[in-house]
Scaffold this active site. Structure first.
Site, PDB file in Angstrom:
ATOM      1  N   GLY A 179       0.820  -1.203   0.000  1.00  0.00           N
ATOM      2  CA  GLY A 179       0.000   0.000   0.000  1.00  0.00           C
ATOM      3  C   GLY A 179       0.859   1.260   0.000  1.00  0.00           C
ATOM      4  O   GLY A 179       0.619   2.205  -0.748  1.00  0.00           O
ATOM      5  N   HIS A 209      -0.300   6.023   9.267  1.00  0.00           N
ATOM      6  CA  HIS A 209       0.526   4.835   9.493  1.00  0.00           C
ATOM      7  C   HIS A 209       1.973   5.108   9.059  1.00  0.00           C
ATOM      8  O   HIS A 209       2.918   4.909   9.831  1.00  0.00           O
ATOM      9  CB  HIS A 209      -0.075   3.666   8.709  1.00  0.00           C
ATOM     10  CG  HIS A 209       0.690   2.386   8.808  1.00  0.00           C
ATOM     11  ND1 HIS A 209       0.255   1.315   9.542  1.00  0.00           N
ATOM     12  CD2 HIS A 209       1.870   1.998   8.261  1.00  0.00           C
ATOM     13  CE1 HIS A 209       1.133   0.327   9.451  1.00  0.00           C
ATOM     14  NE2 HIS A 209       2.133   0.724   8.667  1.00  0.00           N
ATOM     15  N   GLU A 210       2.146   5.590   7.844  1.00  0.00           N
ATOM     16  CA  GLU A 210       3.513   5.783   7.333  1.00  0.00           C
ATOM     17  C   GLU A 210       4.240   6.895   8.071  1.00  0.00           C
ATOM     18  O   GLU A 210       5.454   6.819   8.295  1.00  0.00           O
ATOM     19  CB  GLU A 210       3.486   6.059   5.824  1.00  0.00           C
ATOM     20  CG  GLU A 210       2.793   4.994   4.970  1.00  0.00           C
ATOM     21  CD  GLU A 210       3.250   3.562   5.244  1.00  0.00           C
ATOM     22  OE1 GLU A 210       4.394   3.379   5.711  1.00  0.00           O
ATOM     23  OE2 GLU A 210       2.443   2.636   5.020  1.00  0.00           O
ATOM     24  N   GLU A 224       5.287  -2.533  12.693  1.00  0.00           N
ATOM     25  CA  GLU A 224       3.994  -2.587  12.014  1.00  0.00           C
ATOM     26  C   GLU A 224       2.813  -2.617  12.976  1.00  0.00           C
ATOM     27  O   GLU A 224       1.776  -2.019  12.709  1.00  0.00           O
ATOM     28  CB  GLU A 224       3.953  -3.785  11.056  1.00  0.00           C
ATOM     29  CG  GLU A 224       5.001  -3.711   9.932  1.00  0.00           C
ATOM     30  CD  GLU A 224       4.936  -2.429   9.116  1.00  0.00           C
ATOM     31  OE1 GLU A 224       3.942  -1.675   9.219  1.00  0.00           O
ATOM     32  OE2 GLU A 224       5.903  -2.172   8.368  1.00  0.00           O
TER      33      GLU A 224
HETATM   34  N1  BES Z   1       6.421  -0.956   5.882  1.00  0.00           N
HETATM   35  C1  BES Z   1       5.220  -1.209   5.178  1.00  0.00           C
HETATM   36  C2  BES Z   1       5.431  -1.460   3.711  1.00  0.00           C
HETATM   37  C3  BES Z   1       5.784  -2.884   3.385  1.00  0.00           C
HETATM   38  C4  BES Z   1       4.808  -3.855   3.390  1.00  0.00           C
HETATM   39  C5  BES Z   1       7.067  -3.220   3.058  1.00  0.00           C
HETATM   40  C6  BES Z   1       5.147  -5.158   3.093  1.00  0.00           C
HETATM   41  C7  BES Z   1       7.412  -4.519   2.765  1.00  0.00           C
HETATM   42  C8  BES Z   1       6.444  -5.496   2.774  1.00  0.00           C
HETATM   43  C9  BES Z   1       4.257  -0.042   5.321  1.00  0.00           C
HETATM   44  O1  BES Z   1       4.451   0.736   6.440  1.00  0.00           O
HETATM   45  C10 BES Z   1       2.895  -0.640   5.478  1.00  0.00           C
HETATM   46  O2  BES Z   1       2.663  -1.239   6.473  1.00  0.00           O
HETATM   47  N2  BES Z   1       2.015  -0.487   4.493  1.00  0.00           N
HETATM   48  C11 BES Z   1       0.707  -1.097   4.524  1.00  0.00           C
HETATM   49  C12 BES Z   1      -0.374  -0.076   4.607  1.00  0.00           C
HETATM   50  C13 BES Z   1      -0.746   0.218   6.030  1.00  0.00           C
HETATM   51  C14 BES Z   1      -1.707   1.347   6.150  1.00  0.00           C
HETATM   52  C15 BES Z   1      -1.317  -0.987   6.730  1.00  0.00           C
HETATM   53  C16 BES Z   1       0.566  -1.895   3.255  1.00  0.00           C
HETATM   54  O3  BES Z   1       1.324  -1.618   2.336  1.00  0.00           O
HETATM   55  O4  BES Z   1      -0.279  -2.789   3.198  1.00  0.00           O
HETATM   56 ZN    ZN Z   2       3.868  -0.110   8.219  1.00  0.00          ZN
END
Ligand code: BES
Ligand code: ZN
Length: 850
Positions: A266, A302-303, A325
């Site tokens: 995302g 979140h980010e 996370e």
């Molecule tokens: N750090 C993650 C991005 C990520 C996800 C990197 C999977 C590597 C593998 C980012 O902070 C994140 O958690 N993104 C979520 C969205 C969030 C609002 C739950 C995502 O991409 O699903």
């Molecule tokens: Zn995250």
């Protein structure tokens, strides 16, 4: 199969430590390659002849340590490393390692990769990065572990006129050879490799300053910048909020937000240069739904939380990924609630995170929050609901136990103490302990180190409330097989609508507490457990629900647990269905989400065509009162959640065959074709019901709409509707469309999943899985979490023939990064089949009688 890699120790030696990287990268946006040179300053703590660092799909031309060239360059593809062997022993001290290399801008949305879009009829390319968890090594040889923090000096060689973005601001732009310039960025803070980012392409942006003067910019590809305003405003406000809440200034002077057309997850929290998929950041005032807007706000929150929790203080190793996370998934609600208090977002947490986590964690094939991981496949696998949603839920449970102030001050203490360093779970507990003086480590230990969670059985015994705990399994088969005797320290609050809640910590198998009539256990659903009330206790709750005496989140918790207990075989499903009548006056959106999802599971798992009419009757009766209240038209100043509720209610009634609704849907779909504006909150349900009732003609229309659409959110709405057709032939065409170049690789899984969720589509989906597996492997098969997400789409089926099919297929086919997901799918399907066997008949009787 994949298990072979497990425990392959891929950790680097701790005797070679990077301090600083000078990296210069030159991407070629036409040939999709790049060249690079880097100078890494390293500290060597123990004399050695060899230096090993991570490296994947990169070809190294020359390597030099100080003045000595390496004799030998040894690649280890399995470990994703490269070892340089030098002629002489390298003494303990500081050295410089100079490496020249080249690589590819791949099409896998990992490492340094290419993305493209069409603007004014022409294809344009972008080079961009996604490094988490273990893909910085695809862009430059590096010590690619979160604890190997260093300072990065980045330079990008780009065609003149292109936008070049990295984590920090450019400090110079110097003319390079014909048509190119070297953009040099100021040094980053000391940070982990997975947070680095480089983006090169044509972008437009808008900007605004935060209260303290941080420049915030949102970048989009040309023609989309009008969709960036909401996220710019939200980003600035969230930044101000966190600076105050954490009591730590955001350490950079800019924060860039970039919408990338091809993106695997995302969003990604690269420090100072956060990347998003378009649907998670772009909002169109006229055409976006409130649900999308809400999603965008949550993702931003979140980010941004990661800029502190993750970037400033980072987990020591991926075993502690949940710190990142889980925490961000909790605090995103806190920030969103501060910004949009009317969204009732905390109640929504109960379904969106808590509910999801309780469900996955009720399987025997779940995993503890903290889990040893080694190989990248295993690391990719844990970006799942356990790290995110269970993590968030136990943080929320702890926050409730500590109280707001202790919680916030504990966080401040933790972040300040460990800034620019790395931590393990225990460090967070120690910080809370120090501030609150409560035994946090002891209480939290089993919540992070053990799989699963308890069900609390509550019954009356001599006028006292007796509570006892044991691990909850959604599958009776799993329960039977398990020898798990884990006891958790469970903070339990209980109360009635008229008495203040009492709080206890259940730290043994069972206990007795004083009882008042109408006691609800787990007030605010703040604890991570389920409750099984004895019949007489449940009876007392019935009228209190009917009269809506409890808060929505408590009403929601009771019915959710009843559905879950039915699935687990602890109570008959008809008990839950009987209790449902207590919700006939219900008006809260999130409570309805829970009811609708419980019923849809029952529908998917238990029903056969024969009793569909009776089931539909139940749905119509249940949802009609709230439907009458809401109507089609959005009222002036109506509640945010009422707008969300309207589409849910229409959807349920439409699926149950409500004629009047389905007629109106047809009319609205025609209006869309005529270019009339319809309420964007209703578009999703209109498309879903159109395909649900529709055939070839509607299919064609939806496809042409999909192709033309430029707003990504709308594309997703249409894509999600494509899986709802009942005709298998059409669904086969949907598969081919999803696999075609009309659909971005990032969006294929979403469309295919909608087919798996449709009970008429499961066979088509399974065949597609088999037929296209080689393609899936090339797109998503290099670890990561995508394949896992894909296979889970089928797990609502109760049919053992589907289970047999899957098992057979996956004994001969690899599914990298999806091993655990597959086990979860098998366990759930088995349990579904058993549930059907156990309860289908009595449900049929119940439905016929009522
Ligand atoms: N750090 C993650 C991005 C990520 C996800 C990197 C999977 C590597 C593998 C980012 O902070 C994140 O958690 N993104 C979520 C969205 C969030 C609002 C739950 C995502 O991409 O699903
Ligand atoms: Zn995250």
């Amino acid at each position: 199969m994949q298990k072979k890699n497990t425990k392959l120790n891929v950790r680097l030696s701790k005797d070679v430590v990077p301090v600083k990287y000078d990296i210069k990268l030159h991407p070629d946006l036409e040939n999709f390659t790049f060249t690079g040179e880097e100078i890494i300053t390293i500290n060597i703590a123990k004399e050695t002849k060899e230096i090993t660092l991570h490296c994947k799909e990169i070809e190294i031309n020359t390597v030099r340590l100080n003045k000595d060239f390496a004799n030998k360059i040894k690649y280890d593809q399995k470990k994703e490393t490269v070892t340089f062997v030098f002629p002489k022993k390298i003494p303990k001290s500081k050295h410089t390692l100079v490496i020249n290399f080249k690589g590819i801008l791949n099409d896998k949305m990992r490492g340094f990769y290419r993305s493209s879009y069409i603007y004014e009829g022409k294809v344009h390319n972008i080079a961009t990065t996604q490094f988490e968890a273990t893909d910085a090594r695809r862009a430059f040889p590096c010590f690619d572990e979160p604890a190997q923090k260093a300072v990065f000096h980045v330079s990008l060689v780009v065609p003149k006129g292109k936008t070049a973005i990295s984590n920090t601001l450019p400090i110079s732009k110097i003319e390079h050879e014909a048509g190119f310039e070297v953009v040099k960025f100021s040094p980053t803070p000391k940070m982990s490799t997975y947070l680095l980012a480089f983006i090169v392409g044509d972008f437009e942006f808008i900007e605004k300053k935060s209260k303290r003067g941080v420049i915030v910019r949102v970048y989009t590809t040309p023609g989309k910048i009008h969709q960036a305003k909401f996220s710019l405003d939200t980003t600035v406000k969230v930044l101000d909020f966190y600076e105050e809440y954490f009591d730590i200034k955001y350490p950079l002077n800019t924060l860039d937000v970039i919408a990338i057309p091809d993106f695997s997850s995302g969003a990604m929290e690269n420090w100072g240069a956060i990347t998003y998929r378009e649907s998670a950041i772009l909002v169109d005032d006229m055409h976006s739904s409130l649900a999308s807007k809400q999603w965008v706000a949550l993702v931003i929150a979140h980010e941004l939380a990661h800029q502190w929790f993750g970037n400033l203080v980072t987990m020591e190793w991926w075993t502690h990924l949940w710190l990142n996370e889980g925490f961000a998934s909790y605090i995103e609600y806190l920030a969103t609630d501060k910004l949009f208090p009317k969204w009732d977002i905390w109640t929504q947490f109960a379904t969106a995170d808590l509910g999801i986590a309780l469900r996955l964690d009720s399987l025997a094939n779940t995993h503890p929050i903290e889990i040893p991981v080694y190989h990248p496949d295993e690391i990719g696998e844990i970006f799942d609901e356990i790290s995110y949603s269970k993590g968030a839920s136990i943080i929320r449970m702890l926050a409730d136990y500590l109280g707001e102030k202790n919680f916030r001050d504990g966080l401040r203490y933790y972040l300040k103490k460990h800034s620019y360093k790395n931590t393990k779970t225990i460090h967070l507990w120690q910080a809370f302990e120090k501030i609150s003086k409560k035994p946090v480590s002891k209480m939290m230990h089993n919540w992070t180190s053990k799989s699963g969670y308890p069900v609390i059985k509550a019954s009356l015994s001599k006028n006292k409330l007796q509570l006892s705990q044991s691990r909850f399994f959604s599958s009776p088969i799993s329960k039977l097989k398990s020898k798990d005797k884990t006891l958790w320290q469970v903070p339990i609050s209980l109360g009635t609508p008229s008495t203040k809640s009492q709080k206890i910590l259940l730290d043994k198998k069972q206990t007795k507490v004083s009882y008042s009539k109408g006691n609800k256990i787990n007030i605010s659903e703040s604890g991570f457990f389920r409750t099984a009330y004895s019949k007489e206790l449940l009876v007392d709750l019935y009228s209190l629900i009917l009269e809506k005496k409890f808060e929505p989140i408590d009403r929601l918790g009771i019915i959710r647990d009843l559905f879950a207990l039915s699935e687990a075989g602890i109570i008959p499903t008809t008990n839950a269905l009987e209790f449902l009548s207590a919700y006939k006056n219900e008006d809260n959106y999130t409570v309805w989400v829970e009811i609708a999802s419980g019923l849809s599971k029952i529908e998917q798992v238990l029903l056969n065509k024969k009793i569909e009419p009776e089931f539909n009757k139940l749905i119509v009766e249940l949802f009609t009162p709230i439907w009458k209240k809401l109507g089609w038209e959005k009222k002036e100043n109506e509640n945010h959640t009422d707008s969300l509720l309207r589409s849910l209610v229409i959807s349920r009634l439409g699926h149950a065959g409500h004629e009047q609704i389905n007629k109106e849907v047809t009319k609205m779909f025609n209006d869309v074709q005529k270019g009339k504006h319809i309420n964007p909150d209703l578009k999703g349900v209109v498309y879903n019901l159109t395909s649900f009732q529709g055939g070839k003609k509607e299919y064609k229309t939806l496809i042409s709409m999909y192709k033309k659409e430029t707003l990504h959110e709308e594309k997703n709405r249409i894509g999600g509707a494509l899986g709802n057709f009942k005709n298998e032939k059409i669904l086969c065409e949907v598969v081919e469309f999803a696999m075609s170049e009309n659909v971005r690789v990032q969006d294929t899984i979403g469309i295919l999943s909608s087919i798996a969720l449709n009970s008429a589509g499961r066979s088509v989906w399974l065949k597609a899985l088999q037929y296209h597996w080689p393609t899936f492997l090339t797109h998503y098969g290099d670890g990561g979490h995508s394949l896992g997400r894909m296979v889970k789409a089928i797990w609502n089926t109760p049919e053992t023939k589907h289970l047999t099919y899957l098992k057979k297929f996956f004994t001969t086919h690899k599914a990298p990064g999806a091993t655990r997901s597959l086990e979860q799918v098998y366990e759930r399907i088995e349990s579904n089949a058993l549930w059907q066997k156990r309860d289908a008949k009595s449900i049929e009787k119940f439905l016929k009688k009522n």
